[in-house]
Design an enzyme around this catalytic site. Structure first.
Site, short mmCIF file in Angstrom:
data_model
loop_
_atom_site.label_atom_id
_atom_site.label_comp_id
_atom_site.label_asym_id
_atom_site.label_seq_id
_atom_site.Cartn_x
_atom_site.Cartn_y
_atom_site.Cartn_z
N GLU A 192 0.83 -1.21 0.00
CA GLU A 192 0.00 0.00 0.00
C GLU A 192 0.86 1.27 0.00
O GLU A 192 0.76 2.13 0.88
CB GLU A 192 -0.96 -0.03 1.20
CG GLU A 192 -1.90 -1.23 1.15
CD GLU A 192 -2.93 -1.29 2.25
OE1 GLU A 192 -3.94 -1.98 2.07
OE2 GLU A 192 -2.73 -0.64 3.29
N GLU A 294 -5.10 -9.05 -1.02
CA GLU A 294 -5.52 -8.77 0.35
C GLU A 294 -6.90 -8.16 0.40
O GLU A 294 -7.22 -7.20 -0.30
CB GLU A 294 -4.53 -7.82 1.04
CG GLU A 294 -4.87 -7.57 2.52
CD GLU A 294 -3.92 -6.60 3.18
OE1 GLU A 294 -2.69 -6.76 2.99
OE2 GLU A 294 -4.39 -5.69 3.88
#
Length: 466
Positions: A192, A294
């Site tokens: 991220e 995810e």
């Protein structure tokens, strides 16, 4: 004449059931989508805690990785811990993953991260066969803030003077594991990277990379390091584990063509975004494998958690079309508000029993039956996932009634020569992957099924061999 009459009556019955049905589901084996690699989980942060609990870790490993005793997850994402400043004490329980290189001039400590390593090898022993390594943060001493949780005011945190050292650190860990029997097929140096969630003294490791030139440089250095260590034939770079599907799509566009040669796989998280089809198309155009790497949901003992999980799987598998689907962490520390585990555990107390939530069985409706090598095929219904195993001649349908009322489903399998079949269901009616009584008939290629409110039903059809 009698045979004709019976056939005529059955046909009329079928037509009446079609008219009264809420769902008309048609499965087309000629419209073939992705060949599935498997279901997975990240090992952080639960493995760092439970790996040190001999009393329950084998049960936990069975529930997550063993196909006969549990979910049978075969895709494993291993976090290469950066390791925080030892004087810091701000990480969430389980989040303080030890690194292998505690200081700039230190030797590698290959005894480090023993708890997560235990689960990594336990997964392999139970059948896991696809392994990915990824980094949440560089070691604290490579960062600008001196903290592996993130930069000051969410700033980019890898000090540019340590770009080479960071790439070397990641590939050294990959190399060491290859000698220990674990081959990481992919290595992702980011997690991220553009989220701006990673701040100094935060609760877990994180590192922002908002500069495209920085990401290009890191990918190039990691790829070069894999090449020079002779690892590139077995391990390639994956990229970039953005928080949302849309951000992944846009981040891909800033990577230079000469760097993309090191990248074999696009990883996206699915916490938001609408560009599923677009991301699938660009991955196919670029010749990259695509993972949903995810996603996670708030834990609940109610069936609503299973329904939300199933809706996400359906949306991703049908529209994004990834070859692997990875839950964030299947086991989570029991705590109000931020508990996303399908299994609850007390990371501070090894004597606390594992809490298997209903959503665990919702996931099991998929993982037990749609296995690696199955091909996802077309269904005209957004609440149905269809998969076909050409080797064993097996058709699997996972059907979700996400509504608060029962529904009549007509499932059209006329394109298949069905032999025996069975059905399993998870619902609020005390059903947890419960094998249902075989009371259905295939009439004119259609199964007429009344699906209870808020339920997931998996159909397993064995096709006739000719």
């Amino acid at each position: 004449m009698a045979g004709f009459k019976i056939r005529f009556l059955l046909t009329i019955s079928t037509l009446l059931s079609i008219v009264n049905a809420n769902k008309l589901v048609f499965i087309d084996p000629n419209d073939r989508w992705q060949v599935f690699e498997g279901w997975g989980t990240s090992l952080c942060w639960f493995a760092n805690a439970l790996g040190g609990f001999p009393d329950i870790r084998n049960q936990a490993a069975d529930l997550v990785f063993d196909i006969s005793k549990g979910l049978g997850l075969n895709v494993i994402r291993y976090n290469i811990g950066g390791g925080d400043d030892p004087s810091h004490h701000h990480m969430r329980i389980g989040g303080d993953v030890p690194g292998f290189l505690p200081c700039e001039n230190c030797d590698y400590d290959w005894t480090s991260d023993a708890n997560q390593r235990w689960f990594l090898f336990a997964a392999k022993d139970r059948g896991a066969d696809i392994f990915e390594a990824y980094s949440n943060s560089p070691p604290y001493w490579m960062t600008n803030s001196g903290c592996s949780a993130g930069g000051s005011n969410f700033a980019d945190n890898l000090n540019f003077t340590y770009y080479d050292a960071f790439a070397n650190y990641l590939t050294d860990v990959v190399e060491w594991y290859s000698l220990e029997g674990i081959t990481f097929r992919t290595l992702d140096p980011f997690n991220e990277p553009t989220l701006r969630a990673w701040n100094v003294n935060g609760s877990q490791e994180g590192c922002s990379f908002n500069d495209c030139s920085a990401m290009n440089t890191i990918i190039r250095k990691v790829g070069d390091s894999l090449y020079f260590k002779g690892l590139l034939g077995n391990t390639s770079v994956s990229f970039a584990d953005e928080n949302t599907i849309d951000q992944e799509f846009f981040t891909i566009s800033c990577i230079e063509n000469n760097v993309m040669s090191y990248v074999s796989q696009y990883n996206t998280h699915a916490y938001g975004g609408a560009l599923r089809g677009e991301l699938h198309d660009i991955s196919k155009l670029d010749g990259k494998r695509l993972w949903m790497s995810e996603s996670g949901f708030t834990a609940s003992e109610e069936m609503s958690a299973s329904i939300e999980l199933s809706k996400q799987i359906l949306n991703d598998m049908r529209n994004l079309k990834p070859v692997a689907w990875v839950y964030w962490q299947v086991i989570e520390h029991i705590q109000p508000g931020i508990d996303w585990g399908l299994i609850g555990a007390d990371f501070s107390n090894s004597s606390t029993s594992l809490d298997i939530r209903l959503a665990y069985y919702g996931f099991l409706q998929y993982t037990r039956f749609i296995r690696p090598g199955y091909q996802i095929i077309s269904s005209n219904d957004e609440d149905t996932l269809a998969a076909y195993d050409a080797i064993n001649k097996t058709l699997v349908l996972v059907c979700t009634n996400k509504n608060n009322i029962s529904e009549v489903w007509n499932i059209n399998v006329t394109m298949f020569d069905i032999g025996l079949f069975s059905a399993y269901r998870t619902s609020n009616n005390n059903e947890k992957l419960t094998l249902l009584p075989n009371t259905w008939f295939i009439i004119d290629g259609i199964i007429n099924y009344e699906s209870p409110a808020n339920s997931i039903t998996t159909w397993v059809f064995n096709l006739k061999l000719h």
